[in-house]
Design a protein around this motif. Structure first.
Motif, PDB file in Angstrom:
ATOM      1  N   ARG A 276      29.659 -37.462  48.731  1.00  0.00           N
ATOM      2  CA  ARG A 276      28.286 -37.097  49.107  1.00  0.00           C
ATOM      3  C   ARG A 276      27.943 -35.947  48.358  1.00  0.00           C
ATOM      4  N   CYS A 277      26.568 -35.786  48.020  1.00  0.00           N
ATOM      5  CA  CYS A 277      26.354 -34.416  47.417  1.00  0.00           C
ATOM      6  C   CYS A 277      24.797 -33.895  47.954  1.00  0.00           C
ATOM      7  N   PRO A 278      24.768 -33.304  49.140  1.00  0.00           N
ATOM      8  CA  PRO A 278      23.452 -32.666  49.567  1.00  0.00           C
ATOM      9  C   PRO A 278      23.246 -31.288  48.832  1.00  0.00           C
ATOM     10  N   PRO A 279      22.059 -30.920  48.843  1.00  0.00           N
ATOM     11  CA  PRO A 279      21.747 -29.824  48.071  1.00  0.00           C
ATOM     12  C   PRO A 279      22.471 -28.552  48.289  1.00  0.00           C
ATOM     13  N   THR A 280      23.139 -28.324  49.484  1.00  0.00           N
ATOM     14  CA  THR A 280      23.890 -27.178  49.800  1.00  0.00           C
ATOM     15  C   THR A 280      25.361 -27.517  50.114  1.00  0.00           C
ATOM     16  N   ALA A 281      25.947 -28.692  50.075  1.00  0.00           N
ATOM     17  CA  ALA A 281      27.088 -29.012  50.106  1.00  0.00           C
ATOM     18  C   ALA A 281      27.892 -30.001  49.518  1.00  0.00           C
ATOM     19  N   CYS A 282      27.260 -30.088  48.152  1.00  0.00           N
ATOM     20  CA  CYS A 282      27.950 -31.198  47.197  1.00  0.00           C
ATOM     21  C   CYS A 282      29.269 -31.515  47.127  1.00  0.00           C
ATOM     22  N   GLU A 283      30.007 -32.342  47.038  1.00  0.00           N
ATOM     23  CA  GLU A 283      31.413 -32.532  46.951  1.00  0.00           C
ATOM     24  C   GLU A 283      31.905 -32.528  45.486  1.00  0.00           C
TER      25      GLU A 283
ATOM     26  N   LEU B 200      29.340 -25.753  47.063  1.00  0.00           N
ATOM     27  CA  LEU B 200      30.109 -26.674  46.756  1.00  0.00           C
ATOM     28  C   LEU B 200      31.326 -26.743  47.733  1.00  0.00           C
ATOM     29  N   ARG B 201      31.740 -28.090  47.799  1.00  0.00           N
ATOM     30  CA  ARG B 201      32.997 -28.570  48.529  1.00  0.00           C
ATOM     31  C   ARG B 201      34.176 -29.126  47.578  1.00  0.00           C
TER      32      ARG B 201
ATOM     33  N   LEU C  64      33.541 -31.575  38.971  1.00  0.00           N
ATOM     34  CA  LEU C  64      32.881 -32.644  38.754  1.00  0.00           C
ATOM     35  C   LEU C  64      32.323 -33.346  40.138  1.00  0.00           C
ATOM     36  N   ALA C  65      30.830 -33.722  40.111  1.00  0.00           N
ATOM     37  CA  ALA C  65      30.313 -34.383  41.092  1.00  0.00           C
ATOM     38  C   ALA C  65      30.309 -35.792  40.864  1.00  0.00           C
ATOM     39  N   ALA C  66      30.082 -36.706  42.100  1.00  0.00           N
ATOM     40  CA  ALA C  66      29.910 -38.224  41.428  1.00  0.00           C
ATOM     41  C   ALA C  66      28.641 -38.700  41.434  1.00  0.00           C
ATOM     42  N   ASP C  67      27.576 -37.787  41.577  1.00  0.00           N
ATOM     43  CA  ASP C  67      26.334 -38.192  41.769  1.00  0.00           C
ATOM     44  C   ASP C  67      25.264 -37.186  40.665  1.00  0.00           C
ATOM     45  N   PRO C  68      25.021 -37.619  39.236  1.00  0.00           N
ATOM     46  CA  PRO C  68      24.435 -36.489  38.700  1.00  0.00           C
ATOM     47  C   PRO C  68      22.971 -36.268  39.068  1.00  0.00           C
ATOM     48  N   VAL C  69      22.452 -37.339  39.664  1.00  0.00           N
ATOM     49  CA  VAL C  69      20.795 -37.248  40.022  1.00  0.00           C
ATOM     50  C   VAL C  69      20.817 -36.311  41.271  1.00  0.00           C
ATOM     51  N   ALA C  70      21.712 -36.443  42.138  1.00  0.00           N
ATOM     52  CA  ALA C  70      21.784 -35.468  43.305  1.00  0.00           C
ATOM     53  C   ALA C  70      22.026 -34.121  43.135  1.00  0.00           C
ATOM     54  N   LEU C  71      23.123 -34.058  42.097  1.00  0.00           N
ATOM     55  CA  LEU C  71      23.505 -32.766  41.691  1.00  0.00           C
ATOM     56  C   LEU C  71      22.625 -31.805  40.920  1.00  0.00           C
ATOM     57  N   ALA C  72      21.200 -32.511  40.413  1.00  0.00           N
ATOM     58  CA  ALA C  72      20.370 -31.799  39.815  1.00  0.00           C
ATOM     59  C   ALA C  72      19.563 -30.870  40.770  1.00  0.00           C
ATOM     60  N   GLY C  73      19.862 -31.385  41.966  1.00  0.00           N
ATOM     61  CA  GLY C  73      18.979 -30.619  43.032  1.00  0.00           C
ATOM     62  C   GLY C  73      19.728 -29.585  43.792  1.00  0.00           C
TER      63      GLY C  73
END
Length: 417
Positions: free
Chosen positions: A132-139, A165-166, A192-201
């Protein structure tokens, strides 16, 4: 005039062997330039394919990148355009990525990035993949720099925590195309995150520079089938379509290496065309020998026509018509034979036999045999005209000008060569 033509035709039917020899000579003269043109195209395509395959896998890729901060529908629209463009150009396995500029926070320099289908881009060495990749705790994963096998998880856990990040585990990068294309620095480790779209936020880096990119693998068959200029135009059309309404997008691929190989192949293959034309010109000598063998009989035919009141024009028609028909028939059959040979070779990969069963990708533009016939047509036309003129000259030149005949024929053959 009709009587002269009928008499000439009757002579061809009465003794067809010599005329068939002239036809055979023209078949070879017309077929050789076509085959040479086909081989030239085939050689160039093979060189392009070989140069593409010789690139390291991480560099054998195309890259589309923009530095604009795109999110939501604009990003989805751009993603669709780039993927469609890559698919049209024949690129495979596209991967979207978001890459922030290299940063250092409570530790060594690191590059924060996100890649779709992350499970196929890395190999886990500990922990689990980000989910998961929320704006304040992206894995994220801590990924060793390319060429290294270990990463200090504790150090990068502090960096990740400082960025909101986590860290879920460690891994090594197996898809090196982002490194080979220059999208990701080669000497720094990655988060590295698994969601580039979410990481932009990501809130902590809202004002930090980033690049949104897509990498896709080059298919050697697609590049060679299109040719370097057409393939470059296909990729340029992607950026042109995006730049018209979505802002700057840069599309690159290792064209310098492939273009250099194509240029070398074109220079070498040019000799094939010269050899084809030269071999075709040599066949003119064969036609002249045949015409010389028919000279006595045509002299008798000419005298017969004169005794029967034929004009000089009618006599020339009676003499030239068999030559014209033989040359035209031989030229047509030669073009067909050359086209068939090129068409058969174009269905078999370079270095494989027809029994291998593999078929090349269909090239852009006209079929190979059509292109070969079009390229050889001017040479074949000149050879046909030369064969008609020289053969008719040998048949019709008066006996008293034998020496002039030899000089004219030798000069014409040398000019053809």
């Amino acid at each position: 005039m009709g009587a002269a033509a009928a008499l000439a035709w009757a002579g061809m039917r009465h003794r067809p062997a010599a005329w068939l020899l002239l036809v055979l000579g023209m078949v070879l003269a017309a077929a050789l330039p076509v085959v040479a043109a086909g081989l030239r195209t085939e050689t160039s395509a093979a060189a392009i394919a070989s140069a593409t395959r010789a690139l390291p896998p991480e560099q054998r890729a195309g890259l589309a990148v923009t530095s604009r901060d795109l999110r939501g529908p604009p990003l989805a629209g751009l993603d669709a355009k780039v993927r469609d463009g890559f698919r049209t150009a024949g690129l495979t396995d596209p991967r979207q990525a978001l890459v922030y500029r290299t940063l250092a926070v409570q530790g060594p320099e690191v590059t924060l990035a996100g890649m779709d289908r992350l499970d196929t881009a890395v190999r886990l060495t500990s922990g689990r993949l980000p989910a998961r990749c929320p704006p304040t705790a992206c894995e994220v994963l801590a990924v060793a720099a390319p060429g290294e096998t270990t990463v200090d998880a504790a150090t990068f856990a502090r960096t990740a925590s400082a960025l909101g990040l986590r860290l879920t585990g460690t891994a090594t990068l197996v898809d090196l195309r982002p490194v080979g294309t220059g999208l990701v620095p080669a000497a720094t480790p990655l988060l590295l995150a698994a969601d580039p779209v979410a990481l932009a936020g990501l809130d902590s880096l809202a004002l930090f520079g980033r690049s949104t990119a897509w990498v896709a693998s080059l298919d050697a068959a697609a590049v060679s089938a299109r040719g370097v200029p057409q393939f470059s135009r296909d990729l340029s059309q992607i950026s042109d379509a995006v730049n018209a309404d979505s802002g700057l997008l840069t599309v690159t691929w290792p064209d310098a290496v492939v273009t250099a190989a194509a240029d070398r192949a074109t220079a070498s293959a040019g000799r094939l065309s010269s050899l084809g034309a030269g071999a075709g010109a040599l066949q003119l000598g064969f036609g002249l020998v045949v015409s010389a063998g028919l000279r006595r009989r045509h002299g008798q035919l000419g005298r017969l026509l004169v005794r029967r009141g034929a004009s000089r024009t009618q006599t020339l028609i009676g003499t030239a018509l068999p030559v014209l028909l033989s040359v035209a028939m031989g030229t047509a059959l030669g073009l067909v034979a050359g086209a068939v040979a090129v068409a058969v070779r174009s269905t078999v990969p370079v270095g494989a036999s027809p029994a291998a069963g593999a078929v090349r990708s269909a090239p852009e533009g006209p079929a190979p045999w059509i292109a070969a016939v079009g390229a050889a047509a001017p040479v074949v036309l000149l050879l046909g005209l030369a064969a008609t003129g020289l053969s008719a000259a040998v048949l019709c030149w008066p006996e008293r000008a034998a020496r002039s005949t030899r000089i004219a024929v030798q000069t014409a053959v040398l000019a053809a060569l």
